[in-house]
Scaffold this motif. Structure first.
Motif, short mmCIF file in Angstrom:
data_model
loop_
_atom_site.label_atom_id
_atom_site.label_comp_id
_atom_site.label_asym_id
_atom_site.label_seq_id
_atom_site.Cartn_x
_atom_site.Cartn_y
_atom_site.Cartn_z
N ILE A 13 4.83 14.02 -12.87
CA ILE A 13 6.11 13.29 -12.88
C ILE A 13 7.21 14.13 -12.22
CG2 ILE A 13 7.91 12.36 -14.42
CD1 ILE A 13 5.49 11.32 -16.15
N ILE A 14 7.16 15.45 -12.40
CA ILE A 14 8.14 16.32 -11.71
C ILE A 14 7.94 16.18 -10.19
CG2 ILE A 14 8.79 18.75 -11.28
CD1 ILE A 14 8.26 19.25 -14.29
N ALA A 18 10.76 14.99 -7.42
CA ALA A 18 11.15 15.74 -6.22
C ALA A 18 11.03 14.85 -4.98
CB ALA A 18 10.29 16.99 -6.09
N LEU A 19 9.91 14.13 -4.89
CA LEU A 19 9.67 13.29 -3.70
C LEU A 19 10.66 12.13 -3.63
CD1 LEU A 19 7.95 12.46 -1.25
CD2 LEU A 19 6.31 11.41 -2.82
N MET A 41 10.98 17.10 -0.73
CA MET A 41 10.08 15.95 -0.56
C MET A 41 8.66 16.41 -0.24
SD MET A 41 12.54 13.28 1.47
CE MET A 41 11.42 11.88 1.41
N LEU A 42 8.58 17.44 0.62
CA LEU A 42 7.26 17.98 0.96
C LEU A 42 6.64 18.65 -0.27
CD1 LEU A 42 5.11 18.59 3.08
CD2 LEU A 42 6.36 20.65 3.69
N HIS A 43 7.46 19.44 -0.97
CA HIS A 43 6.93 20.13 -2.15
C HIS A 43 6.53 19.13 -3.23
CE1 HIS A 43 9.63 23.61 -0.64
NE2 HIS A 43 8.47 23.55 0.01
N GLY A 44 7.32 18.06 -3.36
CA GLY A 44 7.00 17.02 -4.35
C GLY A 44 5.67 16.34 -4.01
N LEU A 104 9.42 3.74 0.69
CA LEU A 104 8.72 2.52 0.26
C LEU A 104 7.32 2.86 -0.28
CD1 LEU A 104 8.80 -0.66 0.29
CD2 LEU A 104 7.55 -0.50 2.44
N LEU A 105 6.59 3.70 0.46
CA LEU A 105 5.23 4.06 0.03
C LEU A 105 5.25 4.83 -1.29
CD1 LEU A 105 3.53 5.09 3.41
CD2 LEU A 105 3.18 2.99 2.10
N THR A 106 6.28 5.66 -1.48
CA THR A 106 6.40 6.40 -2.75
C THR A 106 6.56 5.40 -3.90
OG1 THR A 106 7.44 8.25 -1.62
CG2 THR A 106 7.74 8.14 -4.00
#
Ligand code: HEM
Length: 117
Positions: A13-14, A18-19, A41-44, A104-106
């Motif tokens: 969930i974290i 982030a993302l 976003m990359l790290h998430g 959107l994909l997220t």
């Protein structure tokens, strides 16, 4: 073992925070065509991948039923997200439609996770 699973769901969930959070902070800029993929976003997205794989392993180790089609779809969607964010990570401006697609994909993956039972 259950505590470990819950711990990894928390980390999962974290990763979403982030993302999706990174995406949301760029929405105004997206409207102006100046949004960029922030490092969070990359790290998430990477956190989602690692914690997701660990969660699959923990469930399998305990012989818990896992919906492999649902996980496969989530994995495929995440790979598209990761690919786009990784390739464009150093670009100062990302095209509005590509940036919007990642958001959107997220959200699609969040609703797949909670609605596909
Ligand atoms: C952007 C991508 C992703 C999002 C937004 C996401 C979202 C979620 C959410 C909200 C949950 C908690 C609700 C539930 O139990 O279904 C969850 C659980 C889970 N996710 Fe993801 N997920 C993503 C990617 C992945 C990937 C790539 C994998 C595996 C490779 C994965 C594996 C799992 C597993 C196994 C659980 C169940 C944990 C349990 O209750 O034991 N997820 N995910």
């Amino acid at each position: 073992m259950d505590v470990l699973t819950h711990l990894f769901v928390g980390l999962h969930i974290i990763g979403i925070a982030a993302l999706l959070g990174g995406f949301l902070t760029q929405m105004k800029a997206m409207g102006q065509g100046t949004a960029r993929f922030v490092p969070g976003m990359l790290h998430g997205a990477l956190t989602m991948l690692v914690t997701g794989v660990v969660l699959v392993g923990l469930n399998e180790a305990q012989d818990h039923h896992i919906n492999t089609i649902k996980i496969g779809v989530k994995l495929a969607v995440l790979i598209v997200i990761l690919g786009l964010v990784y390739v464009k990570r150093d670009e100062e401006k990302v095209d509005k439609s590509m940036f919007g697609l990642v958001g959107l994909l997220t959200m699609v993956n969040i609703f797949i996770a909670v609605l596909w039972t």
